[in-house]
Enzyme design. Structure first.
Site, PDB file in Angstrom:
ATOM      1  N   HIS A 236      -3.298  -4.454 -11.204  1.00 35.40           N
ATOM      2  CA  HIS A 236      -3.230  -3.676  -9.960  1.00 35.40           C
ATOM      3  C   HIS A 236      -1.796  -3.626  -9.455  1.00 35.40           C
ATOM      4  O   HIS A 236      -1.264  -4.608  -8.909  1.00 35.40           O
ATOM      5  CB  HIS A 236      -4.126  -4.238  -8.864  1.00 35.40           C
ATOM      6  CG  HIS A 236      -4.181  -3.344  -7.654  1.00 35.40           C
ATOM      7  ND1 HIS A 236      -5.175  -2.412  -7.456  1.00 35.40           N
ATOM      8  CD2 HIS A 236      -3.335  -3.212  -6.598  1.00 35.40           C
ATOM      9  CE1 HIS A 236      -4.946  -1.758  -6.321  1.00 35.40           C
ATOM     10  NE2 HIS A 236      -3.833  -2.225  -5.784  1.00 35.40           N
TER      11      HIS A 236
ATOM     12  N   ASP B  48      -0.373  -6.371  -7.125  1.00 33.17           N
ATOM     13  CA  ASP B  48      -0.301  -5.380  -6.044  1.00 33.17           C
ATOM     14  C   ASP B  48       1.148  -4.987  -5.723  1.00 33.17           C
ATOM     15  O   ASP B  48       1.421  -4.427  -4.653  1.00 33.17           O
ATOM     16  CB  ASP B  48      -1.017  -5.836  -4.766  1.00 33.17           C
ATOM     17  CG  ASP B  48      -1.218  -4.682  -3.785  1.00 33.17           C
ATOM     18  OD1 ASP B  48      -1.381  -3.538  -4.253  1.00 33.17           O
ATOM     19  OD2 ASP B  48      -1.175  -4.908  -2.565  1.00 33.17           O
TER      20      ASP B  48
HETATM   21  C1  0GY Z   1      -3.153  -1.623  -2.228  1.00 30.56           C
HETATM   22  C2  0GY Z   1      -3.404  -1.669  -0.823  1.00 30.56           C
HETATM   23  C3  0GY Z   1      -2.999  -0.823   0.147  1.00 30.56           C
HETATM   24  C4  0GY Z   1      -2.514   0.477  -0.017  1.00 30.56           C
HETATM   25  C5  0GY Z   1      -2.902   1.319  -0.970  1.00 30.56           C
HETATM   26  O1  0GY Z   1      -3.197   3.355  -1.913  1.00 30.56           O
HETATM   27  C6  0GY Z   1      -2.604   2.746  -1.049  1.00 30.56           C
HETATM   28  O2  0GY Z   1      -1.799   3.259  -0.278  1.00 30.56           O
HETATM   29  O3  0GY Z   1      -3.669   0.899  -1.937  1.00 30.56           O
HETATM   30  C7  0GY Z   1      -3.142  -1.293   1.516  1.00 30.56           C
HETATM   31  O4  0GY Z   1      -2.361  -0.873   2.384  1.00 30.56           O
HETATM   32  O5  0GY Z   1      -4.040  -2.129   1.774  1.00 30.56           O
HETATM   33  O6  0GY Z   1      -4.078  -1.466  -3.022  1.00 30.56           O
HETATM   34  O7  0GY Z   1      -1.992  -1.751  -2.625  1.00 30.56           O
END
Ligand code: 0GY
Length: 291
Positions: A29, A247
């Site tokens: 991820h 992440d």
């Molecule tokens: C992640 C979590 C976030 C953001 C996104 O797609 C995104 O903008 O996923 C978050 O802000 O919780 O999965 O990185």
């Protein structure tokens, strides 16, 4: 375009982890953002991040001791998957992707994503990140991607499980849940919502979860030990249905960007045996994204 007010860029120089992932380990991820000059952010986005280009992602992969990435389309690019596809093409066999698509995508568009290494679409239910998509639209997208052998990545909060369960169970593909479906650390491992979530995983054998993002759920901060019991409970009970990721580049952190080295050093705390670690980092992501 300037970053959103208060947006915190990724850690500039993470520590070298003490834990060495097994050969072939997958960071399942992570994201690429822009660079904006080449791949502009979407007009519909809810936040403007810093650029987080593929070159930096690949450097971090190598530095942290990983072999491969699963790159997940972030909401700041909405349904424009060009930055993702570009990163996948550059990475060759070292990356797979998860796209975000609308109903308007053509069959040729889906085929192009598939050829680039996309293995799934993301359904995001986090209100601060997206405007909601009607469930019937999601159903139709699901029906179209199922024949490709893709899965659906679901970002939601398991506090919403009662309401969302029937819809999630109706989807025709395996589901991969982002970030343990967002445990509430205050409620504890024995709390009702987390226990219901474990029961749901038990009942739905095609559901897989990422044991990611302790930095989003911690109440005490690094090294995020208060989140360990949640991730560990999941890994112990479902060793064949868990995957892990950094992440990176950590969008929308409220206080500080995590040190990616610290995140890697959590792995042996949540997967305590070499066998569990190998499943979490190699066998499970390889089965889901590379077979
Ligand atoms: C992640 C979590 C976030 C953001 C996104 O797609 C995104 O903008 O996923 C978050 O802000 O919780 O999965 O990185």
């Amino acid at each position: 375009m300037a970053m959103s007010a208060g947006y915190i860029p990724f850690h500039p120089n993470p520590s070298k982890p003490k834990y060495k992932p097994p050969a072939g380990a997958v960071d399942a991820h992570c994201h690429v953002f822009g660079p904006e000059a080449v791949f502009p952010f979407a007009p519909k986005r809810k936040y403007t991040p810093c650029d987080a280009p593929k070159e930096t992602l690949f450097q971090r992969r190598d530095f942290l001791g990983f072999d491969k990435n699963v790159i997940v389309q972030a909401t700041c690019h909405d349904t424009d998957n060009r930055a993702l596809v570009d990163a996948l093409r550059s990475a060759g066999d070292k990356a797979r992707g998860v796209a975000f698509v609308g109903e308007d995508i053509t069959d040729a568009g889906l085929k192009e994503l598939d050829a680039a290494g996309v293995k799934g679409v993301r359904f995001n239910f986090i209100k601060r990140l997206v405007d909601s998509t009607p469930k019937d639209v999601m159903q139709r997208i699901a029906t179209r991607i199922a024949p490709l052998g893709w899965h659906i990545v679901v970002y939601f909060e398991h506090a919403d499980l009662d309401e969302m369960g029937p819809f999630l169970k109706s989807l025709p593909t395996p589901l991969v849940f982002d970030h343990m479906a967002c445990p509430n650390v205050k409620e504890g491992v024995d709390g009702k919502h987390f226990q219901n979530w474990l029961k749901a995983l038990d009942a739905n054998k095609t559901w897989i979860t990422k044991v990611t993002c302790p930095e989003r759920f911690t109440l005490v901060g690094p090294p995020y030990d208060d989140v360990v019991p949640f991730a560990r409970a999941i890994v112990e009970r479902f060793p064949d249905r868990v995957i892990w990721g950094t992440d990176w580049p950590h969008p929308n952190m409220p206080k500080e960007a995590p040190d990616d080295g610290l995140l890697v050093d959590m792995i042996p705390k949540i997967a305590t045996t070499a066998e569990q670690q190998h499943k979490l980092l190699v066998d499970n992501p390889m089965r889901i994204y590379w077979s």
